[in-house]
Design an enzyme around this catalytic site. Structure first.
Site, PDB file in Angstrom:
ATOM      1  N   LYS A 293       1.282  -8.721  -8.619  1.00 50.09           N
ATOM      2  CA  LYS A 293       0.391  -7.853  -7.846  1.00 50.09           C
ATOM      3  C   LYS A 293      -1.036  -8.064  -8.336  1.00 50.09           C
ATOM      4  O   LYS A 293      -1.323  -7.910  -9.531  1.00 50.09           O
ATOM      5  CB  LYS A 293       0.810  -6.391  -8.026  1.00 50.09           C
TER       6      LYS A 293
ATOM      7  N   ASP B 190       3.129   8.604  -3.285  1.00 47.76           N
ATOM      8  CA  ASP B 190       2.833   7.696  -2.168  1.00 47.76           C
ATOM      9  C   ASP B 190       4.131   7.124  -1.589  1.00 47.76           C
ATOM     10  O   ASP B 190       4.239   5.916  -1.367  1.00 47.76           O
ATOM     11  CB  ASP B 190       1.916   6.569  -2.654  1.00 47.76           C
TER      12      ASP B 190
END
Length: 336
Positions: free
Chosen positions: A29, A173
């Site tokens: 990432k 989230d």
């Protein structure tokens, strides 16, 4: 070896598939170029707008909505997302919490390669998690898909409530893009929660207050919920406690159907929250910003749960866990 094209991309970072020296798959990432400057500008505008609304919009009691505080807290969340070491530590905590619960079979998180030294401020290397995005499963029809989705809804709800009521460390989230499903068929399906940069953690005081409020609503006692909000608010100028209590009583009664179940297909939490917002503004009771963030996480999860299984009763799962959480807190106080 790292793939040239990303396998996924969000507003903060993109993810590439990679291969370790031993051939195992990894996920890398990486922050988007220039994202820090873009986020800083957006957050400045958001904060300025929140302060302008509170100062200039002619709505009675608008300051009790804590808009600047909520904007500041959201800004802090977003800035933490710009540091991949924060997400790596969040993943480590989630994995440890669920391993301690013995619930690792139903829920999992990617493993950050912290010990291997493959995490920095701008790059996070983690285990590559296989699975099907849960949003794809929502589009499938038929009895088998409905039965599977009902099981997934219960697993996801229990996991969220464990974060909220046992761990006091919540993934904030959990939209469908951040949830993968693996297994199924002859075995039990499991959920993998991705993108753990946004989390909520309450202070001991706020945690106790939230659990008490959540329990009161779950038992259908709107008047008690109002009393708790007034007693625990850091600031309020409510000059009509009876009116506030009656307003909360009506809201809870409206949310709870006549069969006394908080079925996700019947409870429109978003509508109720809008009415609560109006109620606290009218009666000048300040909403804490961390509660606002937590409530929004609950709204997202509730929407997903309704798509998976509209018959799932939210509080039939929550109330036993609330009782356990209250007992655990009492035991902790007894040992201090």
């Amino acid at each position: 070896r790292i793939s040239a094209s990303p396998v996924g991309s969000g507003c903060i970072a993109q993810v590439h598939e990679a291969r370790a020296a031993d051939g195992s798959k990894l996920a890398v990432k990486v922050l988007h170029p220039g994202v820090a400057a873009t986020v800083a500008a957006d957050l400045w505008l958001l904060g300025a707008a929140a302060r302008l609304v509170e100062k200039c919009v002619p709505l009675r009691g608008v300051r009790w909505l804590s808009l600047p505080d909520a904007a500041d807290e959201f800004g802090a969340f977003m800035r933490r997302q710009l540091d991949m070491t924060v997400e790596a530590d969040n993943l480590r905590r989630f994995r440890a919490n669920f391993a301690a619960d013995g619930n690792a079979g139903g829920v999992r998180f990617p493993r950050p390669l912290l010990e291997e030294g493959l995490v920095s401020g701008g790059v996070l290397v983690e285990s590559y998690e296989e699975g099907v995005p849960i949003g794809k499963l929502l589009r499938e029809g038929g009895e088998a898909a409905a039965a599977r989705n009902a099981k997934l809804a219960r697993v996801g709800l229990r996991a969220f409530l464990a974060m909220l009521l046992r761990h006091n460390f919540v993934h904030a989230d959990l939209h469908p893009g951040n949830i993968l499903v693996s297994g199924g068929g002859d075995g039990e399906a499991s959920l993998c929660f991705l993108d753990a940069g946004l989390t909520v953690e309450l202070s001991a005081r706020d945690e106790a207050n939230f659990v008490a409020l959540f329990t009161a609503i779950g038992r259908g006692d709107g008047a008690l919920a109002a009393d708790l909000m007034l007693a625990n608010a850091r600031e309020h100028e409510c000059d009509d406690a009876a009116g506030f209590r009656e307003g909360m009583r009506r809201l809870v009664a409206k949310a709870r159907p006549t069969d006394a179940a908080f079925s996700l297909g019947k409870v429109q939490i978003g509508e109720v929250l809008l009415e609560v917002t109006s109620l606290v503004r009218t009666h000048r009771v300040k909403v804490e910003s961390n509660f606002t963030t937590l409530v929004m996480a609950i709204v997202v999860l509730e929407g997903l749960g309704r798509q998976l299984d509209p018959t799932l009763d939210l509080f039939s799962v929550a109330l036993p866990m609330l009782a356990s959480a209250a007992t655990a807190r009492a035991l902790r106080r007894g040992h201090t």
